[in-house]
Write a protein that holds these residues in place. Structure first.
Motif, PDB file in Angstrom:
ATOM      1  N   HIS A   1      -3.884   2.989  18.640  1.00 37.45           N
ATOM      2  CA  HIS A   1      -3.987   3.138  17.167  1.00 37.45           C
ATOM      3  C   HIS A   1      -3.117   4.313  16.748  1.00 37.45           C
ATOM      4  O   HIS A   1      -3.505   5.469  16.872  1.00 37.45           O
TER       5      HIS A   1
ATOM      6  N   HIS B   1       0.185   5.432  13.815  1.00 41.46           N
ATOM      7  CA  HIS B   1       0.993   5.080  12.636  1.00 41.46           C
ATOM      8  C   HIS B   1       2.369   5.739  12.618  1.00 41.46           C
ATOM      9  O   HIS B   1       3.285   5.265  11.941  1.00 41.46           O
TER      10      HIS B   1
ATOM     11  N   THR C   1       0.748   0.625  14.395  1.00 35.12           N
ATOM     12  CA  THR C   1      -0.290   0.233  13.452  1.00 35.12           C
ATOM     13  C   THR C   1       0.216   0.320  12.018  1.00 35.12           C
ATOM     14  O   THR C   1       0.894   1.283  11.654  1.00 35.12           O
TER      15      THR C   1
ATOM     16  N   GLU D   1      -3.903  -2.760  10.312  1.00 40.50           N
ATOM     17  CA  GLU D   1      -5.081  -2.061   9.795  1.00 40.50           C
ATOM     18  C   GLU D   1      -5.182  -2.399   8.304  1.00 40.50           C
ATOM     19  O   GLU D   1      -4.520  -1.792   7.479  1.00 40.50           O
TER      20      GLU D   1
ATOM     21  N   HIS E   1     -11.587   3.620  14.826  1.00 39.99           N
ATOM     22  CA  HIS E   1     -11.911   5.054  14.628  1.00 39.99           C
ATOM     23  C   HIS E   1     -13.389   5.251  14.293  1.00 39.99           C
ATOM     24  O   HIS E   1     -13.771   5.561  13.182  1.00 39.99           O
TER      25      HIS E   1
ATOM     26  N   ASP F   1      -4.405   7.950  16.115  1.00 43.33           N
ATOM     27  CA  ASP F   1      -4.346   7.537  14.699  1.00 43.33           C
ATOM     28  C   ASP F   1      -3.331   8.437  13.973  1.00 43.33           C
ATOM     29  O   ASP F   1      -3.480   8.739  12.788  1.00 43.33           O
TER      30      ASP F   1
HETATM   31 ZN   LIG Z   1      -5.208   4.138  11.277  1.00 42.84          ZN
END
Ligand SMILES: [Zn+2]
Length: 397
Positions: free
Chosen positions: A65, A67, A100, A135, A221, A283
């Motif tokens: 995960h 970005h 993601t 997502e 998450h 994340d």
């Molecule tokens: Zn995320």
């Protein structure tokens, strides 16, 4: 990707295996694969020797995960963004990642998926890509966090079927299971072999239990943008967090940056879900690997202005976090400092476990003969000295 044909002998370090640490071992690499792992020093004629000098020799970190990083976000929709993010995080130990997306206009999503397919072909200097994670946009508005409310909607079969039929690079899709149409969404997406995860959700326990039977196998998450115990007309209801704990086979992923979850919650997750059901994720957004200050969440021109301070990205009014700026090495350090989990188990949570969750554990996730040569050398403070991806050294201090 064509693997490197060079032979490597990595020796003189503590080799982190799935169930033990060999105090002084050797890992042999050929044609991008691990060909042997053994205690002591073994012969490998013609190999380039790498002396770990007493440091750890570890499986590479797998981030399912993520970005962005290094000033780029996958939603920029360019090949350059993909390659730079892969390079930035490889310097911090990530050898494989699941790029993601954020909730966005369909056109921007398509642009990012197209960029993935091109970038995947030419990605030789960073962490490898193991598929895309969508997502959104099927989320509960009340749990949107930093996702743009403009684009949040209920599952639309025409839309998600079109996307999955045209982009087989998608390996995971996060959605809120209580929305109208979310159960059919779970059935369809999982029938395509794509992992469904629950995220940005206000579901109560019973809704998650039902969703689990329809493909929702992972909590995105865990704790962030997710319901806990609520009360309606004096009656209490367990939420998605409690469901994550109660359903033994539900995997959870946690942003272990030390900011999103404080030490007692990290300890609670470790105590209840345990090593085998918990994956560490960054994340990370675009500012990961950069100095603190102003940044943007999402697309470089259309994204949301955010501030990076206290080791995390926040909305401008500081009401919510807007993604992390963590790198994988920081996750391991945080778990060492904030929980009682031993290094061996923490490494599993960021190699073996995410590989199993994404069903790539036959190729990745441990230093095992026959698997991809995704290998790290780091010291006891998890300072990365070398990153090898598929038998290529992509970073060396
Ligand atoms: Zn995320």
């Amino acid at each position: 990707m064509e693997p490197n044909i060079t032979r490597y002998k990595i020796h003189g370090g503590a080799v982190i295996l799935q169930d033990e640490i060999l105090p002084n071992g050797t890992v042999l690499v050929e044609n991008g694969k691990i060909v042997d792992v053994a205690a002591g020093n073994i012969d490998f004629p013609g190999a380039i020797e790498i002396d770990a000098k007493g440091r750890y020799i570890s499986p590479g970190f797998i981030d399912i995960h993520i970005h962005g990083g290094g000033g780029h976000d996958f939603m920029d929709g360019t090949v350059e963004a993909f390659l730079e993010i892969a390079k930035t995080h490889a310097r911090h130990g990530t050898t494989a990642m699941l790029p993601t997306t954020l909730t966005s206009e369909k056109e921007d999503l398509i642009l990012t998926l197209e960029a993935y397919q091109q970038a995947h072909q030419v990605n030789t200097e960073g962490a490898s890509f193991i598929g895309m994670h969508l997502e959104g946009p099927y989320f509960a508005l009340s749990q949107r966090g930093a996702q743009d409310p403009k684009y949040i909607r209920n599952p639309d079969p025409k839309e998600y079927q079109f996307i999955l039929e045209n982009y087989d690079c998608i390996k995971r899709w996060s959605a809120a299971p209580e929305l109208p149409g979310a159960i059919e969404f779970g059935d369809y997406v999982s029938s395509k072999g794509v992992l469904v995860a629950l995220a940005h959700t206000d579901a109560i326990y019973e809704e998650v239990e039902k969703a689990f039977a329809h493909g929702y196998r992972l909590a995105t998450h865990f704790y962030s943008a997710m319901s806990g115990v609520t009360r309606k007309n004096a009656f209490r209801f367990a939420g998605a967090v409690e469901a994550g704990y109660l359903i033994d086979d539900m995997d959870v992923e946690i942003i272990a940056d030390g900011v999103h979850l404080p030490s007692p919650l990290l300890k609670l997750i470790y105590k209840i879900k345990g090593t085998k059901k918990t994956a560490l994720i960054t994340d990370a957004m675009r500012a990961a690997g950069l100095t603190p200050g102003n940044s943007i969440l999402g697309h470089k021109d259309k994204g949301l202005a955010v501030i990076v301070e206290d080791g995390v990205a926040k909305l401008p009014d500081r009401s919510a976090f807007a993604g992390s700026v963590a790198t994988a090495d920081r996750l391991v350090r945080t778990m060492l400092q904030m929980t009682d989990a031993p290094l061996l188990e923490i490494i599993q949570m960021i190699s073996d476990v995410p590989a199993r969750i994404m069903k790539i554990d036959a190729q990745k996730g441990s230093l095992t003969k026959g698997k991809d040569a995704d290998i790290l050398i780091f010291d006891q403070d998890i300072n990365i000295q070398m990153t090898m991806v598929h038998g290529r050294i992509v970073y060396s201090l």
